[in-house]
Scaffold this motif. Structure first.
Motif, short mmCIF file in Angstrom:
data_model
loop_
_atom_site.label_atom_id
_atom_site.label_comp_id
_atom_site.label_asym_id
_atom_site.label_seq_id
_atom_site.Cartn_x
_atom_site.Cartn_y
_atom_site.Cartn_z
N UNK A 40 0.84 -1.21 0.00
CA UNK A 40 0.00 0.00 0.00
C UNK A 40 0.87 1.25 0.00
N UNK A 41 1.93 1.24 0.78
CA UNK A 41 2.83 2.39 0.82
C UNK A 41 3.59 2.54 -0.49
N UNK A 42 3.98 1.43 -1.10
CA UNK A 42 4.63 1.47 -2.42
C UNK A 42 3.69 2.11 -3.44
N UNK A 61 -1.10 4.07 4.15
CA UNK A 61 -1.10 4.48 2.74
C UNK A 61 -1.23 6.00 2.63
N UNK A 62 -2.17 6.57 3.37
CA UNK A 62 -2.38 8.03 3.28
C UNK A 62 -1.17 8.80 3.78
N UNK A 63 -0.52 8.28 4.81
CA UNK A 63 0.70 8.94 5.30
C UNK A 63 1.80 8.90 4.25
N UNK A 112 -4.20 5.08 -6.63
CA UNK A 112 -5.27 4.91 -5.65
C UNK A 112 -5.16 3.52 -5.03
N UNK A 113 -5.84 3.30 -3.91
CA UNK A 113 -5.71 2.05 -3.17
C UNK A 113 -7.00 1.25 -3.19
N UNK A 114 -6.89 -0.01 -3.56
CA UNK A 114 -7.98 -0.97 -3.39
C UNK A 114 -7.54 -1.99 -2.34
#
Length: 339
Positions: free
Chosen positions: A193-195, A228-230, A202-204
Motif C-alpha cells: 500500500x505504501x509502495x 497508505x495516506x501517510x 489509488x488504493x484498493x
C-alpha cells in the motif's frame, strides 16, 4: 458520503440454480447489471479478473461495452493480474476503453491472487527476470504500463512511414488524458500500500490481507489505509487519493434474502495461509437493515474509505443482484450517512 458500487467475480456454471450457465451469459448479464446499477444511482461497476477459470478474464471488451451502454457510472476492475499483461498492449486497450466510456475507467491492477494453474503467466509468454519474483515482475509490468498511459513519446519514428507522423518520438495510441490518475493498486499488505502511494496510485483493499499483527481484519485494514495516506502525503502528490474496500453485505429484506444469506456462518474473520503467508479474511455481513447499520458503523476500514464495493452473487442473475444493490442504497446507506 461514500461512492457505492458492486464487484462481480463473473462466475458461470451449469450447476443447479445458476443463471449464468455460460461465458456469454456472464458477459451479457454483467452489462445489464451495470446498466441497472446506474439507473439505481450506484456509483461503480467493477469486475474481477481470473485466468484459466470459468470467470471473467480479459476485461477490456466488457468495460468498453459497458462504457457504450452507460453514461455516468464508474467502470473498473479489482484487479487485473499484471503478471499476465503486456503493458504496452494493455495501454492501448485501456486508452480505447476509457475513450469509449468518456473518461470513466477506474482500473485496479495488482500482483494478482493464487491461480488455477501453476505459473499461469508463463503460458502467456512472461517470466521473471533473473533475481525477480513473480510479484516483482507484476510491479515491473505495472510501472511500464503507467509510463505508457502518461502519453509521452518514446518510439523513434520511421523516416518513410505509411502515414504522416507528428514531430518527435511517438507515443502509443489511442491516448486517454486523465487515465493515469484513475489507476488503483490492490494491496494485500501495508508495505505494498505504501509502495502504491509513492507511485501516485489509488488504493484498493479487498476482503483479505496479510495478517500483520493479529488484530481484527477491519482494524488491520484501517491501519493499512492510514499508512497508505501517510505515505501519499510524504510523497507530495498534488491530488487527494481514493481508497476502496470491498465487502459482502446483504440486507435481509424478503424471503429470497433469508433463503440465500439468512443462515449465517460468515460473521467472524477467518485465518488461513496463501502461498505460505498467514492471511486474514474479513467477515461478511447479512442481517435485517437496522442490525446491519449498527454492525457496519463499527467497521473501521469502511469508515476510512471513500468507496465501498459490494461483492455480488452474479450467478443469481441480474434481477436479484439489482435487488441486492437497491436494498443497500435504500435501506442501509442513508442511515449511515453514505447517501
Amino acid at each position: 458520503m461514500k461512492k457505492i458500487g458492486f464487484l462481480s467475480f463473473g462466475h458461470w456454471s451449469d450447476g443447479h440454480g445458476s443463471q449464468t450457465r455460460s461465458a456469454q451469459d456472464t458477459l451479457l448479464q454483467s452489462i445489464d447489471l451495470a446498466v441497472a446499477a446506474e439507473e439505481l444511482g450506484a456509483d461503480g461497476a467493477y469486475f474481477r479478473v481470473h485466468h484459466f477459470a470459468r470467470q471473467l478474464a480479459s476485461p477490456f471488451p466488457l468495460l468498453a461495452a459497458i462504457g457504450a451502454r452507460t453514461s455516468r457510472i464508474e467502470i473498473g476492475t479489482a484487479v487485473i493480474d499484471m503478471r499476465y499483461e503486456n503493458p504496452l498492449y494493455m495501454a492501448e486497450d485501456a486508452g480505447a476503453a476509457d475513450l469509449i466510456a468518456r473518461g470513466r475507467l477506474q482500473l485496479g491492477i495488482s500482483r494478482g491472487s493464487p491461480e488455477q494453474v501453476i505459473d499461469g503467466w508463463r503460458h502467456f509468454g512472461y517470466q521473471p527476470a533473473e533475481g525477480e519474483s513473480d510479484a516483482d515482475m507484476a510491479r515491473r509490468h505495472a510501472e511500464v504500463f503507467l509510463r505508457m498511459i502518461e502519453g509521452h513519446g518514446f518510439a523513434r519514428p520511421n523516416p518513410r512511414p505509411m502515414f504522416p507522423n507528428p514531430p518527435g518520438p511517438l507515443r502509443l495510441e489511442p491516448h486517454s488524458p486523465g487515465l493515469r490518475g484513475r489507476i488503483w493498486w490492490g494491496a494485500g499488505s501495508n508495505a505494498t500500500a505504501q509502495w502504491a502511494a509513492g507511485l501516485g496510485l489509488n488504493l484498493q483493499s479487498s476482503t483479505l490481507k496479510d495478517d500483520e499483527n493479529g488484530k481484527p481484519f477491519h482494524v488491520q485494514q484501517a491501519e493499512q489505509i492510514r499508512a497508505y495516506r501517510a505515505a501519499w502525503q510524504a510523497a507530495g502528490h498534488a491530488r487527494e487519493p481514493r481508497v476502496s474496500v470491498s465487502r459482502s453485505v446483504f440486507a435481509l429484506i424478503d424471503d429470497r434474502d433469508r433463503m440465500y444469506f439468512g443462515r449465517g456462518g460468515k460473521e467472524s474473520d477467518q485465518i488461513g495461509f496463501i502461498e505460505e503467508t498467514r492471511s486474514i479474511f474479513g467477515r461478511g455481513y447479512a442481517a435485517e437493515p437496522d442490525r446491519l447499520v449498527d454492525e457496519l458503523a463499527r467497521d473501521e476500514a469502511i469508515a476510512e474509505a471513500d468507496t465501498l464495493l459490494l461483492t455480488v452473487p452474479n450467478q443469481l442473475g441480474v434481477d436479484y443482484n439489482t435487488h441486492v444493490i437497491e436494498a443497500i442504497l435504500k435501506h442501509v446507506a442513508p442511515a449511515l450517512g453514505w447517501r
